[in-house]
Design an enzyme around this catalytic site. Structure first.
Site, PDB file in Angstrom:
ATOM      1  N   ASP A  80      69.340  69.625   5.662  1.00  0.00           N
ATOM      2  CA  ASP A  80      67.110  69.565   6.000  1.00  0.00           C
ATOM      3  C   ASP A  80      67.088  70.502   5.292  1.00  0.00           C
ATOM      4  O   ASP A  80      65.539  70.122   4.364  1.00  0.00           O
ATOM      5  CB  ASP A  80      67.926  69.788   6.651  1.00  0.00           C
ATOM      6  CG  ASP A  80      66.745  69.703   8.505  1.00  0.00           C
ATOM      7  OD1 ASP A  80      65.373  69.527   7.335  1.00  0.00           O
ATOM      8  OD2 ASP A  80      66.926  69.602   9.088  1.00  0.00           O
ATOM      9  N   CYS A  82      61.274  66.972   7.769  1.00  0.00           N
ATOM     10  CA  CYS A  82      62.689  65.860   7.372  1.00  0.00           C
ATOM     11  C   CYS A  82      61.001  64.894   7.178  1.00  0.00           C
ATOM     12  O   CYS A  82      59.433  65.683   7.135  1.00  0.00           O
ATOM     13  CB  CYS A  82      62.087  65.029   8.783  1.00  0.00           C
ATOM     14  SG  CYS A  82      62.425  62.921   8.713  1.00  0.00           S
TER      15      CYS A  82
HETATM   16 ZN    ZN Z   1      65.854  68.659  10.686  1.00  0.00          ZN
END
Ligand code: ZN
Length: 311
Positions: free
Chosen positions: A15, A243
């Protein structure tokens, strides 16, 4: 897990890096993951098996994952956006995969170019592929319900939609389900309410929660999740992350600060602060110019702090 109250899954290498402009050199990724493991993190999400044309940062996913699998200790997990990614990960021997399934149609189309229903069908295809493998090559599959607390594209995400997806994922034979606040919209009251409801629906299959600190509520949301019975939390070193297909999404809950909070509360994480900060130095050297977050790294441990593993 023995001796641990809350399992922290370090998602920085996945991430964190997916939103980082600089390509982190493969050897630096490997060294960082080894340093994270040495700090005692019980689980590390090391990469995403996404098409490298979509996210070039993960062009070396196979190499990074294969190296991580040789490290004794932590569970090595990876994100897979689809069956193809799951097959690539399984071939290398990754035994813990997470498939994102958006609770928001708009985010689903932006993130995986599929409707929510199509992505749920992808879960079923991955389960069928897994179940056809020889027993010693099968992997666990987690359904990560993203934008579970709101979406920058859709706005409000009805809790009924999230609960229905969790039930569908369990019915499709996902080993576990986690809820992700992909864009940092969640608040503690909402977290307690939704996670308690999902826990009532699917019990211990609700595995983990994943929060972003976009509006400063990351740690508060972690406490609310623990109060709702969750014992596994995702976080990212230095608060990297976001994201790329959710406008405005920013950093994850900061691992260093989460470890400090939990240990201060008497909840054991198994993580060593000194080794954790050394891992942060390795990361800083590999990502010059990247924005780093973290209160603990700035302020240090309080005098006489007794909750931590001494370094
Ligand atoms: Zn995340």
């Amino acid at each position: 897990m023995a001796g641990i109250d809350i399992k922290i899954s370090e998602v920085g290498p996945r991430d964190g890096l997916q939103n980082t402009k600089i390509f982190m050199a493969t050897d630096a990724k490997k060294a960082w993951i080894r340093a994270l493991a040495a700090a005692g993190l019980p689980e590390i999400e090391v990469c995403s098996f996404v098409n490298p044309k979509m996210i070039p940062q993960f062009a070396d996913a196979a190499d990074v994952a294969a190296d991580a699998l040789t490290i004794p200790g932590p569970s090595i997990v990876a994100l897979v956006p689809n069956l193809k990614g799951a097959m690539r990960a399984a071939e290398i021997g990754v035994r813990g995969l997470s498939l994102p399934i958006s609770a928001s149609e708009a985010h689903s189309r932006a993130n995986v170019r599929k409707t929510v229903a199509e992505q749920m069908a992808e879960l079923a295809a991955i389960v069928a592929y897994r179940d056809a493998l020889p027993a010693d090559r099968r992997f666990r599959i987690n359904a990560g319900i993203s934008t579970a607390f709101g979406c920058t594209l859709q706005g409000t995400v009805p809790e009924a939609d999230v609960r229905r997806l969790c039930l569908q994922a369990v019915a499709a034979d996902a080993d576990s389900v986690s809820l992700a606040d992909t864009v940092g919209y969640a608040n503690p009251a909402q977290v307690r309410r939704l996670l308690s409801a999902v826990r009532g629906d699917i019990g211990a299959k609700l595995d983990a929660a994943h929060f972003h600190n976009t509006r400063g509520l990351g740690l508060a949301n972690c406490v609310a999740a623990i109060e709702a019975g969750v014992t596994a939390l995702d976080s990212s070193m230095a608060g990297l992350g976001g994201c790329p297909y959710a406008p405005g999404a920013s950093g994850n809950v900061i691992t260093e600060d989460l470890v400090f909070m939990l240990e201060s509360m008497g909840l054991k994480t198994g993580v060593d602060f000194g080794a954790l900060l050394r891992a942060r130095e390795i990361l800083a050297a590999a990502l010059p110019g990247a924005e780093f977050f973290g209160h603990l790294a700035q302020a240090g441990l309080p005098k006489g702090f007794a909750g931590a593993v001494a370094a």
